[in-house]
Design an enzyme around this catalytic site. Structure first.
Site, PDB file in Angstrom:
ATOM      1  N   ASP A  42     -12.278  -3.409  -8.891  1.00  0.00           N
ATOM      2  CA  ASP A  42     -13.407  -4.203  -8.405  1.00  0.00           C
ATOM      3  C   ASP A  42     -14.507  -4.387  -9.445  1.00  0.00           C
ATOM      4  O   ASP A  42     -14.677  -3.594 -10.358  1.00  0.00           O
ATOM      5  CB  ASP A  42     -13.989  -3.581  -7.137  1.00  0.00           C
ATOM      6  CG  ASP A  42     -14.386  -2.123  -7.316  1.00  0.00           C
ATOM      7  OD1 ASP A  42     -13.667  -1.392  -8.026  1.00  0.00           O
ATOM      8  OD2 ASP A  42     -15.408  -1.704  -6.742  1.00  0.00           O
ATOM      9  N   GLU A  61     -13.668   0.678  -5.774  1.00  0.00           N
ATOM     10  CA  GLU A  61     -14.165   1.988  -6.214  1.00  0.00           C
ATOM     11  C   GLU A  61     -15.685   2.052  -6.180  1.00  0.00           C
ATOM     12  O   GLU A  61     -16.262   3.094  -5.868  1.00  0.00           O
ATOM     13  CB  GLU A  61     -13.665   2.292  -7.636  1.00  0.00           C
ATOM     14  CG  GLU A  61     -14.018   3.684  -8.149  1.00  0.00           C
ATOM     15  CD  GLU A  61     -15.414   3.799  -8.742  1.00  0.00           C
ATOM     16  OE1 GLU A  61     -16.010   4.891  -8.654  1.00  0.00           O
ATOM     17  OE2 GLU A  61     -15.934   2.793  -9.265  1.00  0.00           O
ATOM     18  N   GLU A  62     -16.344   0.935  -6.488  1.00  0.00           N
ATOM     19  CA  GLU A  62     -17.797   0.956  -6.703  1.00  0.00           C
ATOM     20  C   GLU A  62     -18.608   1.271  -5.451  1.00  0.00           C
ATOM     21  O   GLU A  62     -19.639   1.923  -5.528  1.00  0.00           O
ATOM     22  CB  GLU A  62     -18.260  -0.396  -7.258  1.00  0.00           C
ATOM     23  CG  GLU A  62     -17.823  -0.658  -8.691  1.00  0.00           C
ATOM     24  CD  GLU A  62     -18.544   0.203  -9.721  1.00  0.00           C
ATOM     25  OE1 GLU A  62     -19.419   0.993  -9.329  1.00  0.00           O
ATOM     26  OE2 GLU A  62     -18.215   0.094 -10.911  1.00  0.00           O
ATOM     27  N   ARG A  97     -12.528  17.473 -19.526  1.00  0.00           N
ATOM     28  CA  ARG A  97     -13.225  18.647 -19.000  1.00  0.00           C
ATOM     29  C   ARG A  97     -12.390  19.303 -17.916  1.00  0.00           C
ATOM     30  O   ARG A  97     -11.919  18.634 -16.995  1.00  0.00           O
ATOM     31  CB  ARG A  97     -14.597  18.269 -18.429  1.00  0.00           C
ATOM     32  CG  ARG A  97     -15.470  19.486 -18.148  1.00  0.00           C
ATOM     33  CD  ARG A  97     -16.873  19.096 -17.707  1.00  0.00           C
ATOM     34  NE  ARG A  97     -17.793  20.201 -17.862  1.00  0.00           N
ATOM     35  CZ  ARG A  97     -17.917  21.192 -16.972  1.00  0.00           C
ATOM     36  NH1 ARG A  97     -17.185  21.193 -15.872  1.00  0.00           N
ATOM     37  NH2 ARG A  97     -18.775  22.181 -17.187  1.00  0.00           N
ATOM     38  N   HIS A 129     -23.260  -1.049 -15.698  1.00  0.00           N
ATOM     39  CA  HIS A 129     -23.920  -1.774 -14.605  1.00  0.00           C
ATOM     40  C   HIS A 129     -25.101  -2.597 -15.132  1.00  0.00           C
ATOM     41  O   HIS A 129     -26.096  -2.782 -14.438  1.00  0.00           O
ATOM     42  CB  HIS A 129     -24.382  -0.819 -13.504  1.00  0.00           C
ATOM     43  CG  HIS A 129     -23.252  -0.149 -12.766  1.00  0.00           C
ATOM     44  ND1 HIS A 129     -23.332   0.210 -11.439  1.00  0.00           N
ATOM     45  CD2 HIS A 129     -22.012   0.216 -13.164  1.00  0.00           C
ATOM     46  CE1 HIS A 129     -22.195   0.771 -11.066  1.00  0.00           C
ATOM     47  NE2 HIS A 129     -21.373   0.788 -12.102  1.00  0.00           N
TER      48      HIS A 129
END
Length: 393
Positions: A81, A139-140, A179, A365
């Site tokens: 998206d 996802e956003e 990580r 963004h």
């Protein structure tokens, strides 16, 4: 193992990956509206001769590469998206859709996983098991990972491990950051309404001022992290919006507060909203006001499996070099719904740097968000190598 082959196939297919990235970027679509995007992905999987299923969780696509030897199944995931941003970046493939833009790198994630598919599909004779390709919507905002899981993407064949990447502006181009353990926070949100009694600003004693009460609520809620959460643990409470009143001399009836809570531990994730409501209740009751409190749990915290992260770390070193794979010292408070896959199977999520230098970091963004096409190859080759190495382990 097979790194030379992976590099050659990746390089040979680079232009195809770039063309796909540009296609996605020029015609971005928001969450659960990725119909053209899904069609482009499906067409590419069909061109490659990879079995796929479309319309999963509305617009999601699932591909399956079957190796020529029995074995486990590894999942590679890309999000699809775009964002409601009008693009200002100076690129040839600038968005053709008004107020819609791939300003977070998802166009590169899709092109990268399709690139990995091109590589792995050419190496089926060497694959022990299966590679499941997940192209996930939304996802956003809404979060498309869980709906895809609910529709069975982790089964038939059953997924044993999952990997994903995110292009990351806070890191230098050519670097891959990994990580073990906590990687990204649970990004929950809340909405509070303070219900007072409006009136004239000249006679505040005749009102129940929701603005003053809201100020007390904000200050008291901030003390939850500073005084009720261990300083050795990470948590954030941020107020992002305050709405109330329209005139200089009118005290409004209501004030609305909207914000986010970020945590890593489930214990803190459950404790904070309870503590917030305790404060709300005490402050409003003491002032004769009322309140509404809505708390929405979004994605869980993204916790990387140690063994899978070690596999991915060693695999990406083969692609970008020993000195370019970096162990992140601290997690980020950003959220990512890849976390749902990690709750079900051992998984690892990596950041792929896209900034040219430390003084000009790429901002996500943002209307001028842009990055170099060559970073697609890092995702494509790195995920292909990781899949091969995992299935061979």
């Amino acid at each position: 193992m097979y790194t030379d082959v992976i590099n050659k196939i990746g390089d040979d297919n680079y232009r195809k990956m770039v063309n796909l990235r540009h296609q996605f970027h020029m015609y971005p679509e928001r969450g659960y509206e990725e119909f053209k995007t899904a069609k482009t992905i499906s067409d590419e999987l069909e061109r490659l001769g990879i079995d796929y299923k479309a319309n999963v969780a509305k617009t999601g696509v699932v591909g399956l590469i079957k190796g020529n030897h029995p074995g486990k199944t590894v999942l590679l995931r890309a999000d699809m998206d775009a964002l409601p941003i009008n693009e200002e970046a100076d690129v040839e493939y600038k968005s053709r859709i008004e107020n819609c833009m791939h300003a977070c790198g998802h166009d590169g994630h899709m092109a990268g996983v399709l690139g990995a598919a091109m590589i792995l599909n050419n190496m089926k004779d060497e694959i022990y098991g299966n590679v499941k390709l997940i192209f996930q919507p939304a996802e956003e905002e809404q979060g498309g990972a869980k709906p895809m899981i609910d529709e069975g993407v982790m089964d038939n064949p059953k997924v044993d491990a999952a990997f994903g990447c995110h292009l990351w502006g806070g890191m230098l181009e050519g670097e891959v950051h990994v990580r073990k353990g906590p990687m990204m926070a649970a990004p929950d949100m809340f909405r509070i309404k303070i219900k007072g009694k409006g009136g004239h600003g000249a006679v505040p004693h005749l009102t129940i001022d929701p603005i003053v009460i809201a100020s007390q609520v904000i200050n008291n809620i901030q003390s939850i992290v500073s005084r009720r959460i261990s300083p050795l643990e990470s948590a954030v409470i941020s107020f992002g919006s305050i709405q109330g009143g329209k005139s200089h001399n009118v005290i409004p009836n209501d004030v609305e507060l909207v914000g986010t809570v970020r945590t890593f531990s489930e214990e803190n994730r459950k404790f904070i909203p309870k503590a917030m409501e305790d404060i709300l209740k005490a402050v409003t009751e003491s002032q004769g006001a009322g309140y509404e409190f809505k708390y929405e749990e979004k994605y869980p915290a993204l916790i990387n499996d140690e063994k899978m992260t070690e596999i991915a770390k060693n695999s990406f070193k083969k692609i970008v070099g020993e000195d370019k794979v970096v162990d992140m010292k601290e997690p980020t408070m950003g959220g990512e719904d890849f976390a749902y896959f990690g709750q079900l199977v051992p998984a690892s999520f990596m950041f792929v740097g896209i900034s040219k230098d430390k003084d000009n970091l790429v901002v996500h963004h943002h209307p001028k968000f842009k990055w170099d096409d060559k970073n697609i190859l890092t995702i494509a080759k790195g995920l292909a190598q990781t899949a091969i190495d995992y299935l061979k382990a």
